[in-house]
Write a protein that holds these residues in place. Structure first.
Motif, PDB file in Angstrom:
ATOM      1  N   HIS A 181       0.851  -1.196   0.000  1.00 33.01           N
ATOM      2  CA  HIS A 181       0.000   0.000   0.000  1.00 33.01           C
ATOM      3  C   HIS A 181       0.884   1.243   0.000  1.00 33.01           C
ATOM      4  N   SER A 182       0.945   1.911  -1.150  1.00 32.17           N
ATOM      5  CA  SER A 182       1.691   3.169  -1.244  1.00 32.17           C
ATOM      6  C   SER A 182       0.771   4.232  -1.832  1.00 32.17           C
ATOM      7  N   ALA A 183      -0.430   4.318  -1.239  1.00 32.51           N
ATOM      8  CA  ALA A 183      -1.426   5.289  -1.730  1.00 32.51           C
ATOM      9  C   ALA A 183      -2.029   6.045  -0.557  1.00 32.51           C
ATOM     10  N   HIS A 184      -2.882   7.010  -0.909  1.00 32.69           N
ATOM     11  CA  HIS A 184      -3.793   7.680   0.039  1.00 32.69           C
ATOM     12  C   HIS A 184      -3.117   8.410   1.184  1.00 32.69           C
ATOM     13  N   GLY A 185      -1.846   8.763   0.989  1.00 33.30           N
ATOM     14  CA  GLY A 185      -1.168   9.553   2.022  1.00 33.30           C
ATOM     15  C   GLY A 185      -0.672   8.739   3.199  1.00 33.30           C
ATOM     16  N   TYR A 186      -0.796   7.429   3.111  1.00 27.09           N
ATOM     17  CA  TYR A 186      -0.242   6.607   4.186  1.00 27.09           C
ATOM     18  C   TYR A 186       1.282   6.580   4.043  1.00 27.09           C
ATOM     19  N   LEU A 187       1.951   5.853   4.934  1.00 20.71           N
ATOM     20  CA  LEU A 187       3.387   6.095   5.125  1.00 20.71           C
ATOM     21  C   LEU A 187       4.222   6.144   3.835  1.00 20.71           C
ATOM     22  N   LEU A 188       4.160   5.090   3.022  1.00 19.32           N
ATOM     23  CA  LEU A 188       5.043   5.043   1.848  1.00 19.32           C
ATOM     24  C   LEU A 188       4.695   6.166   0.876  1.00 19.32           C
ATOM     25  N   ASN A 189       3.382   6.392   0.702  1.00 22.03           N
ATOM     26  CA  ASN A 189       2.929   7.435  -0.218  1.00 22.03           C
ATOM     27  C   ASN A 189       3.362   8.825   0.260  1.00 22.03           C
ATOM     28  N   GLU A 208      14.287  10.241  -6.813  1.00 25.17           N
ATOM     29  CA  GLU A 208      14.922   8.959  -6.447  1.00 25.17           C
ATOM     30  C   GLU A 208      14.924   8.760  -4.934  1.00 25.17           C
ATOM     31  N   ASN A 209      15.199   9.824  -4.207  1.00 24.38           N
ATOM     32  CA  ASN A 209      15.239   9.717  -2.746  1.00 24.38           C
ATOM     33  C   ASN A 209      13.846   9.495  -2.155  1.00 24.38           C
ATOM     34  N   ARG A 210      12.846  10.182  -2.712  1.00 29.54           N
ATOM     35  CA  ARG A 210      11.496  10.079  -2.139  1.00 29.54           C
ATOM     36  C   ARG A 210      10.878   8.703  -2.386  1.00 29.54           C
ATOM     37  N   ILE A 211      11.241   8.051  -3.485  1.00 26.50           N
ATOM     38  CA  ILE A 211      10.659   6.723  -3.763  1.00 26.50           C
ATOM     39  C   ILE A 211      11.489   5.597  -3.120  1.00 26.50           C
ATOM     40  N   ARG A 212      12.615   5.963  -2.499  1.00 21.44           N
ATOM     41  CA  ARG A 212      13.542   4.946  -1.973  1.00 21.44           C
ATOM     42  C   ARG A 212      12.867   3.985  -0.986  1.00 21.44           C
ATOM     43  N   PHE A 213      12.084   4.524  -0.065  1.00 26.54           N
ATOM     44  CA  PHE A 213      11.439   3.697   0.963  1.00 26.54           C
ATOM     45  C   PHE A 213      10.483   2.695   0.285  1.00 26.54           C
ATOM     46  N   THR A 214       9.672   3.203  -0.635  1.00 28.00           N
ATOM     47  CA  THR A 214       8.738   2.308  -1.351  1.00 28.00           C
ATOM     48  C   THR A 214       9.512   1.198  -2.070  1.00 28.00           C
ATOM     49  N   TRP A 232       1.542  -6.719  -6.327  1.00 32.61           N
ATOM     50  CA  TRP A 232       0.798  -5.514  -6.694  1.00 32.61           C
ATOM     51  C   TRP A 232       1.289  -4.344  -5.843  1.00 32.61           C
ATOM     52  N   LEU A 233       1.103  -3.142  -6.371  1.00 35.48           N
ATOM     53  CA  LEU A 233       1.378  -1.944  -5.571  1.00 35.48           C
ATOM     54  C   LEU A 233       0.289  -0.922  -5.853  1.00 35.48           C
ATOM     55  N   ARG A 234      -0.302  -0.387  -4.776  1.00 31.24           N
ATOM     56  CA  ARG A 234      -1.321   0.655  -4.982  1.00 31.24           C
ATOM     57  C   ARG A 234      -0.677   2.018  -4.763  1.00 31.24           C
TER      58      ARG A 234
END
Ligand code: FNR
Length: 385
Positions: A181-189, A208-214, A232-234
């Motif tokens: 889950h990388s949507a809706h403002g939750y942690l990864l998003n 590149e840095n902002r997507i690193r955690f995801t 899958w990834l949302r």
């Protein structure tokens, strides 16, 4: 007569879905200490005995603080496996595929369940954890959310491990599909969005840095699941800030397209397009409706030669999922054919009518398989799942 696309089977890695209707993940706020309850069996069981291609259970927290509310479901403890396994077993007894969405709420954690009170911090005396909410930066979502603690690099590492441990439990429970889950403002998003992530370390600043955690979570989960299992990834395809904060940096569909291609190279099979949730100033614009954005991502994937990375073989093109108010078979078919995506997520309509697949089949004049307990009463219509 050609089969409508909605009812045409689709295969991802070694898993085949008998149609393209996917029950969207929907929080039920009905768990106790992360354990699912009879509500989930009735709710999900009723839906998945009536034929979707895939049924998602709700956003499921990888740590206790990763819940949105004290009543959210979890999989942070081995003790949670049994409840999920019983639900999965039921789905499999109906020849159904079932998926789990592994989530962390980040700075949107520790709130009161919306049907109890909308927009309120869950304090400790009602089971909340307002002092342990985490985010990329210290800005809260709004005044009705707790102020997050800035996640340290060590904290990030521990959470990547929490996703891995949760994945192992989900595999033990028997789920067919895992979604990050990388949507809706939750942690990864929230880490992805430049409107939210103000970090100056290697987890903030550049794309590149902002997507690193995801990506770290994706890599860790992909390395944990079998090669034949789709991942899958949302994602929220847009922060929806172009209208309300045009001069501010925000996550836009171009970023989603760029990320989608990278995710494919990291072994993500399906990018599941949703929207917004990252910023309180979000405003929906016609041109940024979910199906429109999903179509743009789909087109970009078709026009690129990026393939999903597979061990030892050239993978398929990444697939795109989209949701957006679908109620009828015609609407589902239009989402696939005109807006362009590969699978249709349907949420609220299933809460109104667990027999939505059956209704959609009637809309499109297709016969469907029904559980024998249901089908025989309709004069043998369909056959046993
Ligand atoms: C949701 N949605 C959602 N999305 C998600 O990724 N994880 C979740 O746990 C939830 N929870 C949730 C609860 C409820 C009650 C609703 C209504 C929605 C969003 C959902 O998956 C879906 O994208 C939207 O509902 C839009 O699809 P429909 O309802 O228009 O078909």
């Amino acid at each position: 007569k050609p089969l409508p696309l909605l009812f045409t089977p689709i295969k991802m890695r070694e898993v085949e879905f008998h149609n393209r209707i996917v029950v969207a993940p929907m929080c039920q706020y009905s768990s106790q200490d992360g354990f699912i309850t009879p509500w989930h069996m009735a709710h999900i069981g009723g839906i998945c005995s009536r034929g979707p291609g895939l049924t998602f259970v709700e956003a499921t927290a990888v740590t206790p603080e990763g819940r949105i509310t004290p009543q959210c479901a979890g999989i942070w403890d081995d003790k949670h496996i049994k409840g999920w396994a019983d639900l999965v077993d039921f789905a499999h007894s109906q020849n159904q595929k079932i998926a789990i969405q592994l989530a962390h709420s980040g700075r949107k954690g520790s709130t009161v369940a919306p049907f109890l009170h909308y927009g309120m911090v869950a304090t400790e005396n009602i089971g909340g954890w307002p002092n342990d909410v985490v985010g990329p930066s210290e800005e809260p979502w709004d005044e009705y959310h707790a102020t997050p603690n800035v996640l340290t690099k060590e904290g990030i590492k521990q959470l990547v491990q929490a996703w891995v441990d949760a994945t192992k439990r989900a595999l033990k429970a028997g789920f067919d599909i895992i979604e990050v889950h990388s949507a809706h403002g939750y942690l990864l998003n929230s880490f992805c969005s430049p409107a939210v992530n103000m970090r100056t370390d290697e987890y903030g600043g550049s794309f590149e840095n902002r997507i690193r955690f995801t990506l770290e979570v994706v890599d860790a989960v992909r390395a944990t699941i079998p090669e034949g299992m789709p991942l899958w990834l949302r994602i929220s395809a847009s922060d929806w800030l172009e209208e309300s904060m045009p001069d501010s940096p925000s996550w836009r569909v171009e970023d989603t397209i760029r990320l989608a291609k990278i995710l494919a190279e990291h072994g993500v099979d399906v990018i599941n397009i949703s929207c917004a949730g990252n910023h309180r100033e979000q405003r929906m614009a016609e041109r940024s409706l979910q199906p429109v954005l999903a179509g743009k991502v789909w087109e970009a994937i078709q026009n690129s030669d990026v393939r999903v990375k597979r061990k030892g073989e050239r993978g398929e093109k990444m697939l795109v999922g989209a949701a957006g108010g679908v109620k009828t078979g015609q609407e589902g078919e239009r989402l696939l054919q005109e807006h362009k995506c590969d699978v249709v997520l349907v949420g609220r309509q299933f809460t109104r009518d667990p027999g939505t697949v059956w209704a959609m089949a009637e809309d499109l004049d297709v016969s469907v398989y029904l559980a024998k307990q249901i089908g025989w009463g309709w004069g043998g219509r369909g056959s046993s799942l």
